[in-house]
Design a protein around this motif. Structure first.
Motif, PDB file in Angstrom:
ATOM      1  N   THR A   1       1.080  -1.353   0.067  1.00  0.00           N
ATOM      2  CA  THR A   1       0.194  -0.037  -0.184  1.00  0.00           C
ATOM      3  C   THR A   1       1.079   1.664  -0.124  1.00  0.00           C
ATOM      4  O   THR A   1       2.622   1.110   0.470  1.00  0.00           O
ATOM      5  CB  THR A   1      -0.672   0.067   1.645  1.00  0.00           C
TER       6      THR A   1
ATOM      7  N   TRP B   1      -1.824   6.349  -1.530  1.00  0.00           N
ATOM      8  CA  TRP B   1      -3.312   5.034  -1.350  1.00  0.00           C
ATOM      9  C   TRP B   1      -4.094   5.941  -0.681  1.00  0.00           C
ATOM     10  O   TRP B   1      -5.990   6.108  -1.092  1.00  0.00           O
ATOM     11  CB  TRP B   1      -3.432   4.506  -1.926  1.00  0.00           C
TER      12      TRP B   1
ATOM     13  N   ARG C   1      -7.756   7.818  -0.871  1.00  0.00           N
ATOM     14  CA  ARG C   1      -8.765   6.917  -0.955  1.00  0.00           C
ATOM     15  C   ARG C   1      -9.819   6.809   0.752  1.00  0.00           C
ATOM     16  O   ARG C   1     -11.231   6.405   0.248  1.00  0.00           O
ATOM     17  CB  ARG C   1      -8.554   5.696  -0.468  1.00  0.00           C
TER      18      ARG C   1
ATOM     19  N   CYS D   1     -19.783   1.306  14.700  1.00  0.00           N
ATOM     20  CA  CYS D   1     -19.831   2.254  14.264  1.00  0.00           C
ATOM     21  C   CYS D   1     -21.255   3.389  14.098  1.00  0.00           C
ATOM     22  O   CYS D   1     -20.929   4.454  14.296  1.00  0.00           O
ATOM     23  CB  CYS D   1     -18.465   2.829  12.679  1.00  0.00           C
TER      24      CYS D   1
ATOM     25  N   ARG E   1      -5.649  -6.060   3.422  1.00  0.00           N
ATOM     26  CA  ARG E   1      -4.917  -4.259   3.535  1.00  0.00           C
ATOM     27  C   ARG E   1      -5.873  -3.955   2.575  1.00  0.00           C
ATOM     28  O   ARG E   1      -5.987  -2.513   3.353  1.00  0.00           O
ATOM     29  CB  ARG E   1      -3.824  -4.290   2.006  1.00  0.00           C
ATOM     30  N   GLY E   2      -7.243  -3.661   1.995  1.00  0.00           N
ATOM     31  CA  GLY E   2      -8.061  -2.881   2.376  1.00  0.00           C
ATOM     32  C   GLY E   2      -8.409  -2.652   3.443  1.00  0.00           C
ATOM     33  O   GLY E   2      -9.284  -1.361   3.842  1.00  0.00           O
TER      34      GLY E   2
ATOM     35  N   GLY F   1     -15.786  -3.385   0.778  1.00  0.00           N
ATOM     36  CA  GLY F   1     -15.461  -2.135   1.335  1.00  0.00           C
ATOM     37  C   GLY F   1     -16.514  -1.133   0.068  1.00  0.00           C
ATOM     38  O   GLY F   1     -16.988  -0.117   0.595  1.00  0.00           O
ATOM     39  N   PRO F   2     -15.771  -1.155  -1.440  1.00  0.00           N
ATOM     40  CA  PRO F   2     -17.064  -0.254  -2.049  1.00  0.00           C
ATOM     41  C   PRO F   2     -18.652  -0.539  -2.333  1.00  0.00           C
ATOM     42  O   PRO F   2     -19.813   0.558  -2.552  1.00  0.00           O
ATOM     43  CB  PRO F   2     -16.509  -1.321  -3.384  1.00  0.00           C
TER      44      PRO F   2
ATOM     45  N   LEU G   1     -20.318  -1.034   0.899  1.00  0.00           N
ATOM     46  CA  LEU G   1     -20.540  -0.497   2.314  1.00  0.00           C
ATOM     47  C   LEU G   1     -20.023   1.194   1.998  1.00  0.00           C
ATOM     48  O   LEU G   1     -21.054   1.981   2.503  1.00  0.00           O
ATOM     49  CB  LEU G   1     -20.044  -1.301   3.161  1.00  0.00           C
TER      50      LEU G   1
ATOM     51  N   HIS H   1     -19.503   9.509  12.021  1.00  0.00           N
ATOM     52  CA  HIS H   1     -18.802   8.809  12.524  1.00  0.00           C
ATOM     53  C   HIS H   1     -17.449   8.963  10.927  1.00  0.00           C
ATOM     54  O   HIS H   1     -17.893   9.558  10.123  1.00  0.00           O
ATOM     55  CB  HIS H   1     -19.656   7.289  12.044  1.00  0.00           C
TER      56      HIS H   1
ATOM     57  N   ASN I   1     -15.002   7.097   6.114  1.00  0.00           N
ATOM     58  CA  ASN I   1     -13.602   7.646   4.523  1.00  0.00           C
ATOM     59  C   ASN I   1     -14.297   8.373   4.644  1.00  0.00           C
ATOM     60  O   ASN I   1     -15.914   9.131   4.621  1.00  0.00           O
ATOM     61  CB  ASN I   1     -14.246   6.622   3.711  1.00  0.00           C
TER      62      ASN I   1
ATOM     63  N   ARG J   1     -14.536   9.912   1.923  1.00  0.00           N
ATOM     64  CA  ARG J   1     -15.403   9.965   0.659  1.00  0.00           C
ATOM     65  C   ARG J   1     -16.692  10.174   1.897  1.00  0.00           C
ATOM     66  O   ARG J   1     -17.921  10.768   0.618  1.00  0.00           O
ATOM     67  CB  ARG J   1     -14.481   9.354  -0.181  1.00  0.00           C
ATOM     68  N   ILE J   2     -16.992   9.306   2.317  1.00  0.00           N
ATOM     69  CA  ILE J   2     -18.428   9.330   2.757  1.00  0.00           C
ATOM     70  C   ILE J   2     -18.852  10.424   2.838  1.00  0.00           C
ATOM     71  O   ILE J   2     -19.743  10.788   2.748  1.00  0.00           O
ATOM     72  CB  ILE J   2     -18.889   8.031   3.862  1.00  0.00           C
TER      73      ILE J   2
ATOM     74  N   ASN K   1     -10.271   5.132  10.957  1.00  0.00           N
ATOM     75  CA  ASN K   1     -11.935   4.753  11.587  1.00  0.00           C
ATOM     76  C   ASN K   1     -11.483   4.005  13.888  1.00  0.00           C
ATOM     77  O   ASN K   1     -11.174   2.860  13.302  1.00  0.00           O
ATOM     78  CB  ASN K   1     -12.205   3.621  10.622  1.00  0.00           C
TER      79      ASN K   1
HETATM   80  O1  UT7 Z   1     -16.808   1.867   9.671  1.00  0.00           O
HETATM   81  C1  UT7 Z   1     -17.584   1.027   8.729  1.00  0.00           C
HETATM   82  C2  UT7 Z   1     -17.833   1.329   7.891  1.00  0.00           C
HETATM   83  N1  UT7 Z   1     -16.683   1.139   7.103  1.00  0.00           N
HETATM   84  C3  UT7 Z   1     -17.136   1.778   6.096  1.00  0.00           C
HETATM   85  O2  UT7 Z   1     -17.705   2.844   5.909  1.00  0.00           O
HETATM   86  C4  UT7 Z   1     -15.839   1.401   4.937  1.00  0.00           C
HETATM   87  C5  UT7 Z   1     -16.451   2.221   3.625  1.00  0.00           C
HETATM   88  N2  UT7 Z   1     -15.121   1.320   2.211  1.00  0.00           N
HETATM   89  C6  UT7 Z   1     -14.519   1.670   2.533  1.00  0.00           C
HETATM   90  O3  UT7 Z   1     -14.605   2.657   3.011  1.00  0.00           O
HETATM   91  C7  UT7 Z   1     -13.497   1.776   0.951  1.00  0.00           C
HETATM   92  O4  UT7 Z   1     -14.511   1.245   0.210  1.00  0.00           O
HETATM   93  C8  UT7 Z   1     -12.048   1.238   0.955  1.00  0.00           C
HETATM   94  C9  UT7 Z   1     -10.921   1.901   1.913  1.00  0.00           C
HETATM   95  C10 UT7 Z   1     -12.457  -0.291   2.307  1.00  0.00           C
HETATM   96  C11 UT7 Z   1     -11.421   0.640  -0.274  1.00  0.00           C
HETATM   97  O5  UT7 Z   1     -11.450   1.774  -1.223  1.00  0.00           O
HETATM   98  P1  UT7 Z   1     -11.958   1.267  -2.572  1.00  0.00           P
HETATM   99  O6  UT7 Z   1     -11.509   2.834  -3.154  1.00  0.00           O
HETATM  100  O7  UT7 Z   1     -13.125   1.101  -2.563  1.00  0.00           O
HETATM  101  O8  UT7 Z   1     -11.042   0.280  -2.527  1.00  0.00           O
HETATM  102  P2  UT7 Z   1     -11.690  -1.054  -3.429  1.00  0.00           P
HETATM  103  O9  UT7 Z   1     -11.736  -1.502  -2.642  1.00  0.00           O
HETATM  104  O10 UT7 Z   1     -12.450  -1.065  -4.997  1.00  0.00           O
HETATM  105  O11 UT7 Z   1     -10.248  -1.338  -4.198  1.00  0.00           O
HETATM  106  C12 UT7 Z   1      -9.845  -0.441  -5.625  1.00  0.00           C
HETATM  107  C13 UT7 Z   1      -8.622  -0.870  -6.104  1.00  0.00           C
HETATM  108  C14 UT7 Z   1      -8.119  -2.436  -6.070  1.00  0.00           C
HETATM  109  O12 UT7 Z   1      -6.936  -2.452  -7.275  1.00  0.00           O
HETATM  110  P3  UT7 Z   1      -7.777  -2.846  -8.324  1.00  0.00           P
HETATM  111  O13 UT7 Z   1      -8.518  -4.256  -8.447  1.00  0.00           O
HETATM  112  O14 UT7 Z   1      -8.305  -2.181  -9.253  1.00  0.00           O
HETATM  113  O15 UT7 Z   1      -6.614  -3.388  -9.145  1.00  0.00           O
HETATM  114  C15 UT7 Z   1      -7.783  -2.970  -5.059  1.00  0.00           C
HETATM  115  O16 UT7 Z   1      -7.007  -4.161  -4.201  1.00  0.00           O
HETATM  116  O17 UT7 Z   1      -7.196  -0.743  -4.491  1.00  0.00           O
HETATM  117  C16 UT7 Z   1      -7.016  -1.778  -4.388  1.00  0.00           C
HETATM  118  N3  UT7 Z   1      -6.700  -1.102  -2.838  1.00  0.00           N
HETATM  119  C17 UT7 Z   1      -5.607  -0.479  -2.340  1.00  0.00           C
HETATM  120  N4  UT7 Z   1      -3.986  -0.665  -2.988  1.00  0.00           N
HETATM  121  C18 UT7 Z   1      -3.642   0.100  -2.393  1.00  0.00           C
HETATM  122  C19 UT7 Z   1      -7.424  -2.050  -2.055  1.00  0.00           C
HETATM  123  N5  UT7 Z   1      -6.846  -1.526  -0.247  1.00  0.00           N
HETATM  124  C20 UT7 Z   1      -5.633  -1.351  -0.814  1.00  0.00           C
HETATM  125  C21 UT7 Z   1      -4.236  -0.492  -0.037  1.00  0.00           C
HETATM  126  N6  UT7 Z   1      -3.456   0.329  -0.998  1.00  0.00           N
HETATM  127  N7  UT7 Z   1      -4.561  -0.326   1.478  1.00  0.00           N
END
Ligand code: UT7
Length: 352
Positions: A29, A33, A37, A113, A175-176, A244-245, A247, A279, A282, A284-285, A309
Motif C-alpha cells: 500500500t 493511496w 482513498r 460504528c 489491506r483494504g 468496502g465499495p 458498504l 462517524h 472514510n 469520501r463518505i 476509523n
Molecule cells: O466503519 C464501518 C463502515 N465502514 C465503511 O463504511 C468502509 C467503507 N469502504 C471504504 O472505506 C472503502 O471501500 C475502502 C477504503 C475500504 C477501499 O477503498 P475503495 O476505493 O472502495 O477501493 P476498492 O476496494 O474498490 O479497491 C480499488 C483498488 C483495487 O485494486 P484493483 O483491483 O483496482 O487493481 C484494490 O486491490 O485498490 C486496491 N486496494 C489497495 N491498494 C493499495 C485496496 N486496498 C488497498 C490499499 N492500498 N490499502
C-alpha cells in the motif's frame, strides 16, 4: 423532564501515531493511496495486553473531570465496543471496577460504528424513565488484535528489517480493511438538561441483518463447535471481511436518507442544524453525504486524518475535540450520524 445533554467529554488514544508509511512497509500500500482513498494519514494502536476498558479509563476520567463530577456520581455505564476485552463478559463491568464504582449497572452494546446514535436514544430513555440520572457513555476499540501483520516492531517503530514474503502476502490480502481502522476511546457524561427545550430531541435508528456480510468476522463465533479452531485462525477467519465499495455506497445512501427523514419527521430544517458529527469511516463518505445534503463544509467536521476509523469511539472523539475547541456550544443543534457492521445505522439530534 428535559432530554439528556452532554455535560462532559474526554478521549484517549494509545501510544504514538502510526503513519501510513509504516503500513506500507508490511503490505503493498502507499501513503498516497490511503490518503486519497480514505483521508487517513495516521492512526494509533494499543499494546498487547491493553484492552478497550483500559483505553476507556483515561477517557472517562477526562470526561468526568470535564463535567466536574466524581465517578461515584455515575449511576449507569453504557459501553459500546465491537472489540471487547474478552469474548465475555462485556467491557462495561470491567470499566466500572477500574473506576472504583462497583455495583453500578453496566450495559454493553454492539452497534459498532452506529453506536452513538443508538446509545444516545438509550441513555435518554433510561434518564426519562428514572432508571438513571448520570450516565457514562463510552465507545472504545482495540482493533490491533485483528490486524493482519505480525511485524509490529516495523509498524510501531519502523524497525529496519525485511518482512518475510509470506507475512507480506498475508497482510496484503487484508489491506483494504487494515488501513482504515485505528484504536481509541471516548466518553461522554450525560444528564437531563437543566434548560427547557434543550437536550436530546430524537433518533432514527435502523438495522438490516440481511446485509451482515458487508462487514463481519467469518470465524470465531458460536455458530461453530468449538467456536474457534486452529483451522479458522490459519484461514484468517478471525479477521473481519469487508465489502468496502458496496458498504461505502450504502453508507452514503442510508445516512443521507436518514438525515432527511428525521428532519422531516421532527419538522426541523437541515439548515437549522449547527453541526453534523458523523462517524469517520472514510472521508469520501462524509464528503458525499455533505454534497447530497448540501451541508456547508464547516458544519461537517472531520478528524479521520489523525485517528482513522475508531468504530464506536469515533463520534465521541470528534465531539470531545469540537467541545474543547469551542466549535460546538450550548444551544447548538447537533446531528450525530453513523453506520456500521450489522448493518446498523442511525441519526440522533440533540440541542446542547
Ligand atoms: O466503519 C464501518 C463502515 N465502514 C465503511 O463504511 C468502509 C467503507 N469502504 C471504504 O472505506 C472503502 O471501500 C475502502 C477504503 C475500504 C477501499 O477503498 P475503495 O476505493 O472502495 O477501493 P476498492 O476496494 O474498490 O479497491 C480499488 C483498488 C483495487 O485494486 P484493483 O483491483 O483496482 O487493481 C484494490 O486491490 O485498490 C486496491 N486496494 C489497495 N491498494 C493499495 C485496496 N486496498 C488497498 C490499499 N492500498 N490499502
Amino acid at each position: 423532564m428535559n432530554g439528556i445533554t452532554i455535560v462532559g467529554t474526554g478521549h484517549y488514544v494509545p501510544g504514538n501515531p502510526v503513519l501510513n508509511e509504516a503500513l506500507a512497509r508490511v503490505m503493498d500500500t502507499s501513503d498516497e493511496w490511503i490518503r486519497s482513498r480514505t483521508g487517513i494519514q495516521q492512526r494509533y494502536f494499543a499494546e498487547d495486553g491493553q484492552g478497550p476498558s483500559d483505553l476507556a479509563l483515561p477517557a472517562c476520567k477526562s470526561a468526568l473531570n470535564n463535567a466536574q463530577i466524581d465517578a461515584s456520581d455515575v449511576d449507569y455505564i453504557i459501553f459500546a465496543t465491537m472489540t471487547p476485552d474478552h469474548f465475555f463478559p462485556g467491557s462495561g463491568a470491567l470499566l466500572g471496577s477500574k473506576l472504583g464504582i462497583h455495583g453500578v449497572p453496566a450495559l454493553d452494546i454492539r452497534q459498532q460504528c452506529a453506536a452513538i446514535p443508538y446509545a444516545l436514544q438509550l441513555a435518554n430513555g433510561l434518564v426519562q424513565s428514572g432508571a438513571a440520572e448520570t450516565i457514562l457513555l463510552v465507545g472504545a476499540e482495540v482493533h490491533a488484535g485483528f490486524m493482519p501483520w505480525v511485524d509490529w516492531d516495523i509498524v510501531r517503530s519502523q524497525a529496519e528489517r525485511e518482512v518475510a514474503p509470506e507475512a507480506y502476502a498475508r497482510a496484503n490480502r487484508h489491506r483494504g480493511l487494515a488501513v482504515v481502522f485505528g484504536d481509541g476511546a471516548a466518553a461522554m457524561v450525560l444528564r437531563a438538561s437543566d434548560t427547557p427545550d434543550r437536550g436530546f430531541v430524537a433518533a432514527e435508528l435502523h438495522s438490516d441483518g440481511s446485509a451482515f456480510d458487508h462487514l463481519f468476522v467469518p470465524g470465531v463465533g458460536f455458530r461453530r463447535i468449538p467456536y474457534v479452531t486452529p483451522e479458522a485462525l490459519e484461514a484468517d477467519e478471525h479477521i473481519p471481511q469487508m465489502r468496502g465499495p458496496s458498504l461505502l455506497k450504502k453508507a452514503v445512501q442510508t445516512l443521507s436518507r436518514t438525515v432527511r427523514s428525521i428532519c422531516e419527521i421532527q419538522g426541523i430544517s437541515q439548515a437549522d442544524i449547527d453541526c453534523f458529527i458523523p462517524h469517520q469511516a472514510n472521508d469520501r463518505i462524509n464528503r458525499a453525504v455533505r454534497d447530497a445534503l448540501k451541508i456547508p463544509p464547516e458544519k461537517i467536521p472531520s478528524n479521520i486524518a489523525r485517528f482513522g476509523n475508531t468504530s464506536a469511539a469515533t463520534i465521541g472523539i470528534l465531539t470531545d475535540e469540537l467541545r474543547r475547541e469551542g466549535r460546538i456550544r450550548e444551544g447548538d443543534l447537533l446531528c450525530f450520524l453513523g453506520i456500521g457492521a450489522g448493518l446498523n445505522w442511525g441519526v440522533a439530534l440533540m440541542r446542547l
